[in-house]
Write an enzyme that holds these catalytic residues in place. Structure first.
Site, PDB file in Angstrom:
ATOM      1  N   HIS A   1       0.917  -1.384  -0.032  1.00 30.10           N
ATOM      2  CA  HIS A   1      -0.100   0.016   0.072  1.00 30.10           C
ATOM      3  C   HIS A   1       0.868   1.328  -0.053  1.00 30.10           C
ATOM      4  O   HIS A   1       2.097   1.239   0.082  1.00 30.10           O
ATOM      5  CB  HIS A   1      -1.066   0.065   1.223  1.00 30.10           C
ATOM      6  CG  HIS A   1      -0.279   0.047   2.484  1.00 30.10           C
ATOM      7  ND1 HIS A   1       0.245  -0.832   2.995  1.00 30.10           N
ATOM      8  CD2 HIS A   1      -0.236   0.859   3.650  1.00 30.10           C
ATOM      9  CE1 HIS A   1       0.770  -0.721   4.190  1.00 30.10           C
ATOM     10  NE2 HIS A   1       0.228   0.446   4.408  1.00 30.10           N
TER      11      HIS A   1
ATOM     12  N   HIS B   1       1.117   3.979   2.087  1.00 32.90           N
ATOM     13  CA  HIS B   1       2.194   4.586   3.085  1.00 32.90           C
ATOM     14  C   HIS B   1       3.307   4.523   3.099  1.00 32.90           C
ATOM     15  O   HIS B   1       3.894   3.568   2.420  1.00 32.90           O
ATOM     16  CB  HIS B   1       1.419   4.028   4.409  1.00 32.90           C
ATOM     17  CG  HIS B   1       0.022   4.140   4.636  1.00 32.90           C
ATOM     18  ND1 HIS B   1      -0.630   3.441   5.667  1.00 32.90           N
ATOM     19  CD2 HIS B   1      -0.882   5.121   4.287  1.00 32.90           C
ATOM     20  CE1 HIS B   1      -2.080   3.904   5.682  1.00 32.90           C
ATOM     21  NE2 HIS B   1      -2.078   4.973   4.774  1.00 32.90           N
TER      22      HIS B   1
ATOM     23  N   ASP C   1       5.857   4.296   4.925  1.00 34.15           N
ATOM     24  CA  ASP C   1       6.818   3.277   5.551  1.00 34.15           C
ATOM     25  C   ASP C   1       6.693   1.911   4.795  1.00 34.15           C
ATOM     26  O   ASP C   1       7.265   1.105   5.546  1.00 34.15           O
ATOM     27  CB  ASP C   1       6.501   3.112   7.123  1.00 34.15           C
ATOM     28  CG  ASP C   1       5.138   2.819   7.446  1.00 34.15           C
ATOM     29  OD1 ASP C   1       4.137   2.743   6.275  1.00 34.15           O
ATOM     30  OD2 ASP C   1       4.743   2.350   8.443  1.00 34.15           O
ATOM     31  N   HIS C   2       5.807   1.830   3.834  1.00 33.95           N
ATOM     32  CA  HIS C   2       5.987   0.767   2.906  1.00 33.95           C
ATOM     33  C   HIS C   2       6.476   0.924   1.316  1.00 33.95           C
ATOM     34  O   HIS C   2       7.328   0.367   0.987  1.00 33.95           O
ATOM     35  CB  HIS C   2       4.397  -0.021   3.049  1.00 33.95           C
ATOM     36  CG  HIS C   2       4.149  -0.374   4.103  1.00 33.95           C
ATOM     37  ND1 HIS C   2       4.167  -1.781   4.643  1.00 33.95           N
ATOM     38  CD2 HIS C   2       3.854   0.170   5.340  1.00 33.95           C
ATOM     39  CE1 HIS C   2       3.615  -1.760   5.910  1.00 33.95           C
ATOM     40  NE2 HIS C   2       3.259  -0.756   6.362  1.00 33.95           N
TER      41      HIS C   2
ATOM     42  N   HIS D   1      -7.565  -0.486   5.427  1.00 35.55           N
ATOM     43  CA  HIS D   1      -6.347   0.142   5.731  1.00 35.55           C
ATOM     44  C   HIS D   1      -5.986   1.523   4.755  1.00 35.55           C
ATOM     45  O   HIS D   1      -6.123   2.645   5.028  1.00 35.55           O
ATOM     46  CB  HIS D   1      -5.354  -0.593   5.971  1.00 35.55           C
ATOM     47  CG  HIS D   1      -4.189   0.127   6.728  1.00 35.55           C
ATOM     48  ND1 HIS D   1      -4.032   0.663   7.939  1.00 35.55           N
ATOM     49  CD2 HIS D   1      -3.121   0.366   6.178  1.00 35.55           C
ATOM     50  CE1 HIS D   1      -3.026   1.016   8.286  1.00 35.55           C
ATOM     51  NE2 HIS D   1      -2.326   1.048   7.207  1.00 35.55           N
TER      52      HIS D   1
ATOM     53  N   ASP E   1      -0.737  -4.249   6.012  1.00 37.76           N
ATOM     54  CA  ASP E   1      -1.142  -3.766   7.406  1.00 37.76           C
ATOM     55  C   ASP E   1      -2.679  -3.892   7.141  1.00 37.76           C
ATOM     56  O   ASP E   1      -3.325  -3.313   7.805  1.00 37.76           O
ATOM     57  CB  ASP E   1      -0.873  -2.097   7.216  1.00 37.76           C
ATOM     58  CG  ASP E   1       0.437  -1.790   7.736  1.00 37.76           C
ATOM     59  OD1 ASP E   1       1.273  -2.580   7.738  1.00 37.76           O
ATOM     60  OD2 ASP E   1       0.720  -0.358   7.853  1.00 37.76           O
TER      61      ASP E   1
ATOM     62  N   HIS F   1       4.426  -5.533  10.172  1.00 36.79           N
ATOM     63  CA  HIS F   1       4.893  -4.704  11.524  1.00 36.79           C
ATOM     64  C   HIS F   1       4.946  -5.922  12.331  1.00 36.79           C
ATOM     65  O   HIS F   1       4.258  -6.645  12.581  1.00 36.79           O
ATOM     66  CB  HIS F   1       3.892  -3.623  11.982  1.00 36.79           C
ATOM     67  CG  HIS F   1       3.889  -2.445  11.262  1.00 36.79           C
ATOM     68  ND1 HIS F   1       4.754  -1.404  11.508  1.00 36.79           N
ATOM     69  CD2 HIS F   1       3.396  -2.102  10.095  1.00 36.79           C
ATOM     70  CE1 HIS F   1       4.675  -0.327  10.435  1.00 36.79           C
ATOM     71  NE2 HIS F   1       3.462  -0.945   9.579  1.00 36.79           N
TER      72      HIS F   1
END
Length: 258
Positions: free
Chosen positions: A54, A56, A58-59, A112, A135, A174
């Site tokens: 996705h 975001h 941090d991905h 999400h 996530d 995570h």
């Protein structure tokens, strides 16, 4: 197939997925691109493409960098998700092959984010399948419903992912397992499987070892968000349907301070 964890940032995981016969590899969510490329070199594999779950940061935040480091690398992402650096957009049900033996099925698992993709990997060899859930599904938990609805999360978790073969190994984005299991006990204090897995997870973390992968079977036994079809779970949280229950449990988790 081989899957390696690449710990990134504070509690993220990128993953290196390798077809052992061809030494070709894909990388899932390479947020720290240099680290991932170095890891691939150490294992003597050829990086073919990126699988982004996705958008975001941090991905997907390492996608542009990995394109610099590995010229010509493909970057896959969901068609509805506006993934940074994406070269190839995926729809639900699209297939990608890695090497001679691995098939990767794109599963649209929104809530999400609108275009979140989980990647379901099967091998021609007699191996258990693997799913990379980003996530959407965490071990004993799920992502916040940032862009979607409880209905979508129910569909993503309990229908799409919940119907995968039970031995499927679950690799999520995570390392949240200990906290998630502690919360799960607030929903089901008498669930022995949750109690046992929490003790195990605490030992793993104390030893500096990942708690991932889980399996779909374990999630159906210990993850409150995937157990909302059970009348006893609905009763416990005062709800009359699975969707109401998933919404209520998410609300409780958001307010839980552990």
């Amino acid at each position: 197939m081989k899957v390696y964890h690449v710990p990134c940032l504070e509690d993220n995981y990128s993953y290196l997925l390798i077809d052992e016969s061809s030494k070709e590899a894909a990388v899932v969510d390479p947020v720290e691109a240099e680290k991932v490329v170095q890891f691939a070199k150490q294992h003597g594999v050829l990086l073919k493409f990126v699988l982004t779950t996705h958008h975001h940061w941090d991905h997907a935040g390492g996608n542009e960098k990995i394109k610099e480091l590995v010229p010509g690398i493909k970057v896959y992402g969901g068609s509805l998700d506006n993934v940074k650096g994406c070269t190839d957009k995926l729809e639900n049900g699209d297939n990608i092959t890695l090497g001679a033996h691995l098939n990767i099925l794109s599963l649209h698992t929104p809530s999400h984010t609108n275009g979140h993709i989980s990647y379901y990997v099967t091998s021609k060899e007699e191996e258990d399948p693997v799913v990379f859930t980003g996530d959407t599904l965490f071990i004993a938990g799920c992502g916040k419903f940032f862009e979607g609805t409880p209905e979508q999360m129910y569909q993503s978790l309990c229908v799409t992912l919940g119907s995968l073969p039970k031995p499927t190994r679950v690799y999520c984005g995570h390392e949240y397992t200990v906290k998630n299991l502690q919360f799960a006990l607030t929903v089901e204090p008498d669930n022995v499987k949750i109690q046992q897995k929490l003790t195990w997870a605490q030992h793993q973390r104390q030893a500096g070892i990942a708690t991932i992968p889980s399996t779909i079977e374990e999630e159906l036994e210990t993850n409150p968000f995937m157990r909302v079809d059970l009348p006893e779970i609905q009763a416990r949280v005062g709800c009359g349907s699975p969707v109401e229950a998933i919404q209520e449990i998410r609300k409780r988790k958001d307010n839980w301070r552990g």
